[in-house]
Design a protein around this motif. Sequence first.
Motif, PDB file in Angstrom:
ATOM      1  N   PHE A 288      -5.805  30.227  -8.374  1.00  0.00           N
ATOM      2  CA  PHE A 288      -7.007  30.482  -9.151  1.00  0.00           C
ATOM      3  C   PHE A 288      -6.663  30.682 -10.627  1.00  0.00           C
ATOM      4  O   PHE A 288      -5.673  31.333 -10.960  1.00  0.00           O
ATOM      5  CB  PHE A 288      -7.708  31.731  -8.610  1.00  0.00           C
ATOM      6  N   VAL A 289      -7.524  30.132 -11.504  1.00  0.00           N
ATOM      7  CA  VAL A 289      -7.342  30.301 -12.938  1.00  0.00           C
ATOM      8  C   VAL A 289      -8.511  31.083 -13.547  1.00  0.00           C
ATOM      9  O   VAL A 289      -8.319  32.089 -14.222  1.00  0.00           O
ATOM     10  CB  VAL A 289      -7.208  28.945 -13.646  1.00  0.00           C
ATOM     11  N   ALA A 290      -9.737  30.609 -13.317  1.00  0.00           N
ATOM     12  CA  ALA A 290     -10.901  31.246 -13.937  1.00  0.00           C
ATOM     13  C   ALA A 290     -12.163  30.805 -13.219  1.00  0.00           C
ATOM     14  O   ALA A 290     -12.183  29.786 -12.535  1.00  0.00           O
ATOM     15  CB  ALA A 290     -10.982  30.885 -15.417  1.00  0.00           C
ATOM     16  N   ALA A 291     -13.245  31.582 -13.427  1.00  0.00           N
ATOM     17  CA  ALA A 291     -14.531  31.243 -12.848  1.00  0.00           C
ATOM     18  C   ALA A 291     -15.640  31.725 -13.767  1.00  0.00           C
ATOM     19  O   ALA A 291     -15.439  32.642 -14.578  1.00  0.00           O
ATOM     20  CB  ALA A 291     -14.693  31.865 -11.459  1.00  0.00           C
ATOM     21  N   ILE A 292     -16.815  31.116 -13.624  1.00  0.00           N
ATOM     22  CA  ILE A 292     -17.945  31.471 -14.465  1.00  0.00           C
ATOM     23  C   ILE A 292     -19.232  31.375 -13.650  1.00  0.00           C
ATOM     24  O   ILE A 292     -19.404  30.471 -12.831  1.00  0.00           O
ATOM     25  CB  ILE A 292     -18.004  30.561 -15.717  1.00  0.00           C
ATOM     26  N   SER A 293     -20.125  32.321 -13.892  1.00  0.00           N
ATOM     27  CA  SER A 293     -21.383  32.369 -13.172  1.00  0.00           C
ATOM     28  C   SER A 293     -22.333  31.282 -13.662  1.00  0.00           C
ATOM     29  O   SER A 293     -22.098  30.632 -14.684  1.00  0.00           O
ATOM     30  CB  SER A 293     -22.041  33.743 -13.366  1.00  0.00           C
ATOM     31  N   TRP A 294     -23.438  31.105 -12.945  1.00  0.00           N
ATOM     32  CA  TRP A 294     -24.415  30.089 -13.301  1.00  0.00           C
ATOM     33  C   TRP A 294     -24.913  30.267 -14.726  1.00  0.00           C
ATOM     34  O   TRP A 294     -24.985  29.331 -15.502  1.00  0.00           O
ATOM     35  CB  TRP A 294     -25.583  30.133 -12.321  1.00  0.00           C
ATOM     36  N   GLY A 295     -25.260  31.482 -15.103  1.00  0.00           N
ATOM     37  CA  GLY A 295     -25.798  31.728 -16.438  1.00  0.00           C
ATOM     38  C   GLY A 295     -24.733  31.852 -17.509  1.00  0.00           C
ATOM     39  O   GLY A 295     -25.061  31.915 -18.698  1.00  0.00           O
ATOM     40  N   GLY A 296     -23.489  31.896 -17.107  1.00  0.00           N
ATOM     41  CA  GLY A 296     -22.409  31.982 -18.083  1.00  0.00           C
ATOM     42  C   GLY A 296     -22.090  33.397 -18.546  1.00  0.00           C
ATOM     43  O   GLY A 296     -21.173  33.588 -19.346  1.00  0.00           O
ATOM     44  N   ASP A 297     -22.835  34.370 -18.026  1.00  0.00           N
ATOM     45  CA  ASP A 297     -22.625  35.734 -18.494  1.00  0.00           C
ATOM     46  C   ASP A 297     -21.582  36.482 -17.688  1.00  0.00           C
ATOM     47  O   ASP A 297     -21.214  37.608 -18.056  1.00  0.00           O
ATOM     48  CB  ASP A 297     -23.947  36.504 -18.466  1.00  0.00           C
ATOM     49  N   GLY A 298     -21.121  35.893 -16.613  1.00  0.00           N
ATOM     50  CA  GLY A 298     -20.090  36.526 -15.804  1.00  0.00           C
ATOM     51  C   GLY A 298     -18.879  35.625 -15.721  1.00  0.00           C
ATOM     52  O   GLY A 298     -18.986  34.460 -15.321  1.00  0.00           O
ATOM     53  N   THR A 299     -17.725  36.143 -16.137  1.00  0.00           N
ATOM     54  CA  THR A 299     -16.497  35.359 -16.089  1.00  0.00           C
ATOM     55  C   THR A 299     -15.400  36.161 -15.417  1.00  0.00           C
ATOM     56  O   THR A 299     -15.435  37.400 -15.389  1.00  0.00           O
ATOM     57  CB  THR A 299     -16.034  34.943 -17.492  1.00  0.00           C
TER      58      THR A 299
END
Length: 121
Positions: free
Chosen positions: A44-55
Motif C-alpha cells: 500500500f502507498v496511499a488512498a483518497i476518499s470520494w470527496g478528496g477530504d480523506g487521505t
Amino acid sequence: QVRLVESGGGLVQAGGSLRLSCVFSGRNNILGWFRQAPGKEREFVAAISWGGDGTLFADDVKDRFDISRDNDNAKSTMYLQMNNLKPEETAVYYCTAHQSRAAVRAGQDPFGQGTQVTVSS
C-alpha cells in the motif's frame, strides 16, 4: 465493469519527482495506490476518499507524496505526486478502487495494468 488506467511512470534520478495518474471509470469509490517492486509483494502507498477530504499514506511516503483526485459525471482521475524519490521505490505502481477503505487497504482486486517507475541512483 470497473476500469482503471494508470499513466505517468518513467525514469527519474534519486531525489526527483514524478506525477502518476489513474483514470477510474466509476463513481463513489475510494481510490488507492499500491506498488510492487521486483521480488516483493505488492504494498500500500496511499488512498483518497470520494470527496478528496480523506487521505491515508504509508509511513515511508507520507512526508514526500501527495494524493488528489478530480471527479466528473463519468469518471474520476486520481493523482500521486511523488517527491524526493528513492532508488528503492523503483516498482510498478497500481491503482485500485473500492467502496470501503478496508478493501483498499487489504489490496483486493481489481487493479489497473500498472505504470513503471524507475529511480536511478
